[in-house]
Design a protein around this motif. Structure first.
Motif, PDB file in Angstrom:
ATOM      1  N   THR A  17      -2.736  -0.442  -6.241  1.00 21.36           N
ATOM      2  CA  THR A  17      -2.230   0.903  -6.495  1.00 21.36           C
ATOM      3  C   THR A  17      -0.767   0.906  -6.924  1.00 21.36           C
ATOM      4  OG1 THR A  17      -3.735   1.686  -4.776  1.00 21.36           O
ATOM      5  CG2 THR A  17      -2.066   3.219  -5.497  1.00 21.36           C
ATOM      6  N   TYR A  18       0.007  -0.098  -6.490  1.00 25.66           N
ATOM      7  CA  TYR A  18       1.449  -0.099  -6.712  1.00 25.66           C
ATOM      8  C   TYR A  18       1.905  -1.305  -7.524  1.00 25.66           C
ATOM      9  CZ  TYR A  18       2.028   3.557  -3.179  1.00 25.66           C
ATOM     10  OH  TYR A  18       1.974   4.725  -2.482  1.00 25.66           O
ATOM     11  N   ASP A  19       2.990  -1.088  -8.278  1.00 27.47           N
ATOM     12  CA  ASP A  19       3.752  -2.194  -8.847  1.00 27.47           C
ATOM     13  C   ASP A  19       4.730  -2.667  -7.787  1.00 27.47           C
ATOM     14  OD1 ASP A  19       2.782  -2.486 -11.487  1.00 27.47           O
ATOM     15  OD2 ASP A  19       3.794  -0.632 -12.052  1.00 27.47           O
ATOM     16  N   SER A  20       4.619  -3.909  -7.366  1.00 25.15           N
ATOM     17  CA  SER A  20       5.531  -4.451  -6.362  1.00 25.15           C
ATOM     18  C   SER A  20       5.647  -5.951  -6.561  1.00 25.15           C
ATOM     19  CB  SER A  20       5.030  -4.143  -4.941  1.00 25.15           C
ATOM     20  OG  SER A  20       3.864  -4.895  -4.650  1.00 25.15           O
ATOM     21  N   ASP A  21       6.528  -6.579  -5.770  1.00 21.88           N
ATOM     22  CA  ASP A  21       6.695  -8.027  -5.881  1.00 21.88           C
ATOM     23  C   ASP A  21       5.927  -8.768  -4.799  1.00 21.88           C
ATOM     24  OD1 ASP A  21       8.217  -7.169  -3.795  1.00 21.88           O
ATOM     25  OD2 ASP A  21      10.099  -8.083  -4.472  1.00 21.88           O
ATOM     26  N   TRP A  22       4.937  -8.097  -4.209  1.00 21.39           N
ATOM     27  CA  TRP A  22       4.075  -8.749  -3.216  1.00 21.39           C
ATOM     28  C   TRP A  22       2.884  -9.351  -3.949  1.00 21.39           C
ATOM     29  CZ3 TRP A  22       3.801  -3.949   0.486  1.00 21.39           C
ATOM     30  CH2 TRP A  22       5.084  -3.711   0.996  1.00 21.39           C
ATOM     31  N   GLU A  23       3.049 -10.514  -4.464  1.00 20.28           N
ATOM     32  CA  GLU A  23       2.016 -11.103  -5.309  1.00 20.28           C
ATOM     33  C   GLU A  23       0.739 -11.408  -4.538  1.00 20.28           C
ATOM     34  OE1 GLU A  23       3.637 -14.476  -7.231  1.00 20.28           O
ATOM     35  OE2 GLU A  23       5.097 -13.337  -8.421  1.00 20.28           O
ATOM     36  N   ALA A  24       0.865 -11.689  -3.227  1.00 21.09           N
ATOM     37  CA  ALA A  24      -0.298 -12.101  -2.449  1.00 21.09           C
ATOM     38  C   ALA A  24      -1.081 -10.917  -1.892  1.00 21.09           C
ATOM     39  CB  ALA A  24       0.134 -13.017  -1.302  1.00 21.09           C
ATOM     40  N   ASP A  25      -0.533  -9.703  -1.985  1.00 24.21           N
ATOM     41  CA  ASP A  25      -1.162  -8.540  -1.367  1.00 24.21           C
ATOM     42  C   ASP A  25      -1.639  -7.551  -2.418  1.00 24.21           C
ATOM     43  OD1 ASP A  25      -0.647  -9.487   1.213  1.00 24.21           O
ATOM     44  OD2 ASP A  25       1.381  -8.649   1.187  1.00 24.21           O
ATOM     45  N   THR A  26      -2.745  -6.887  -2.114  1.00 22.05           N
ATOM     46  CA  THR A  26      -3.261  -5.826  -2.965  1.00 22.05           C
ATOM     47  C   THR A  26      -3.270  -4.527  -2.174  1.00 22.05           C
ATOM     48  OG1 THR A  26      -4.676  -7.369  -4.174  1.00 22.05           O
ATOM     49  CG2 THR A  26      -5.224  -5.037  -4.329  1.00 22.05           C
ATOM     50  N   ASN A  27      -2.557  -3.535  -2.670  1.00 23.86           N
ATOM     51  CA  ASN A  27      -2.460  -2.241  -1.990  1.00 23.86           C
ATOM     52  C   ASN A  27      -3.587  -1.338  -2.481  1.00 23.86           C
ATOM     53  OD1 ASN A  27       0.223  -2.805  -0.717  1.00 23.86           O
ATOM     54  ND2 ASN A  27       0.770  -3.011  -2.873  1.00 23.86           N
ATOM     55  N   ARG A  28      -4.592  -1.165  -1.667  1.00 20.76           N
ATOM     56  CA  ARG A  28      -5.800  -0.444  -2.082  1.00 20.76           C
ATOM     57  C   ARG A  28      -5.777   0.984  -1.550  1.00 20.76           C
ATOM     58  NH1 ARG A  28      -9.083  -4.495  -4.012  1.00 20.76           N
ATOM     59  NH2 ARG A  28      -8.748  -6.569  -3.134  1.00 20.76           N
ATOM     60  N   SER A  29      -6.191   1.911  -2.414  1.00 24.43           N
ATOM     61  CA  SER A  29      -6.284   3.304  -2.023  1.00 24.43           C
ATOM     62  C   SER A  29      -7.590   3.569  -1.280  1.00 24.43           C
ATOM     63  CB  SER A  29      -6.214   4.203  -3.263  1.00 24.43           C
ATOM     64  OG  SER A  29      -7.341   3.953  -4.110  1.00 24.43           O
ATOM     65  N   SER A  30      -7.597   4.603  -0.457  1.00 24.08           N
ATOM     66  CA  SER A  30      -8.830   5.038   0.197  1.00 24.08           C
ATOM     67  C   SER A  30      -8.787   6.553   0.356  1.00 24.08           C
ATOM     68  CB  SER A  30      -9.008   4.369   1.562  1.00 24.08           C
ATOM     69  OG  SER A  30      -8.005   4.790   2.464  1.00 24.08           O
TER      70      SER A  30
END
Length: 210
Positions: free
Chosen positions: A186-199
């Motif tokens: 969902t987001y542009d970020s520098d957390w390459e290992a994480d995926t921010n998923r919407s619900s």
């Protein structure tokens, strides 16, 4: 006689073209006539995984238009339903002191749902499932997440999967509950290992025009 023959051939050609045009028009009209249109409104509880660490769900609303098309003429059990909905999503970020700040994202969501009715008598339960395409129209990010120290920017597109069910009254009034889970970040970020998923867990009411 040669001129007469050419005129007959041209007449037959024009007649054939007109017949094909009428058949195509008839099929198009029949397909369009099978479409059912309606409106939908409701509310939902949304959240996002990982991004804020400590967060609280957002309560918002949804509203828009729907169109339903039968997949078979043998019964009234199988349909494809497309929707165009304005939806409130996102969450509240929560700081360590308990202060909340908005991390809201609003979308035009386009679910494409396969819909199965358990009976074809008009008053019955149904199940639904399908993909959803979300297009961001606005966002309200009040401040930087102090827990991470990183600026976050919602992406313009969100891809999700929906599953749900509901109850139909005479195929005109319907109420449904649906769960949406994001498959893209969902987001542009520098957390390459994480995926921010919407619900989003939503409750909607649909009215079909007859």
């Amino acid at each position: 006689s040669l001129i007469l023959l050419k005129k007959i051939q041209q007449l037959m050609k024009n007649l054939k073209t007109n017949i094909f045009s009428l058949i195509f028009l008839g099929l198009s009209t029949l397909s369009f006539a099978q479409l059912e249109f309606g409106v939908k409104a409701g509310g939902g509880i949304s959240n996002t995984t990982i991004v804020h660490g400590i967060s609280k769900e957002r309560i918002g609303f949804l509203a828009g238009a729907v169109a339903k098309y039968p997949l078979t003429t043998k019964n009234e059990n199988h349909y494809i339903q497309a929707e165009a909905l304005y939806t409130n999503q996102g969450e509240f970020g929560v700081q360590r002191g308990g202060e909340k700040y908005k991390a809201f994202v609003n979308y035009i969501s386009v679910p494409i749902m396969y819909k199965y009715y358990f009976d074809d008598q008009g008053k019955d339960f149904f199940l639904e499932a399908g993909p959803q395409f979300g297009f961001k129209v606005s966002d309200n990010m009040e401040q930087v997440d102090e827990n991470s120290g990183r600026n976050l920017k919602p992406k313009s597109f969100d891809f999700a999967l929906n599953i749900g069910g509901g109850y139909s009254i005479n195929r005109q009034y319907e109420i449904n509950i649906r769960y949406q889970y994001g498959l893209s970040d969902t987001y542009d970020s520098d957390w390459e290992a994480d995926t921010n998923r919407s619900s989003l867990l939503s409750l909607g009411v649909t009215y079909f025009f007859k």
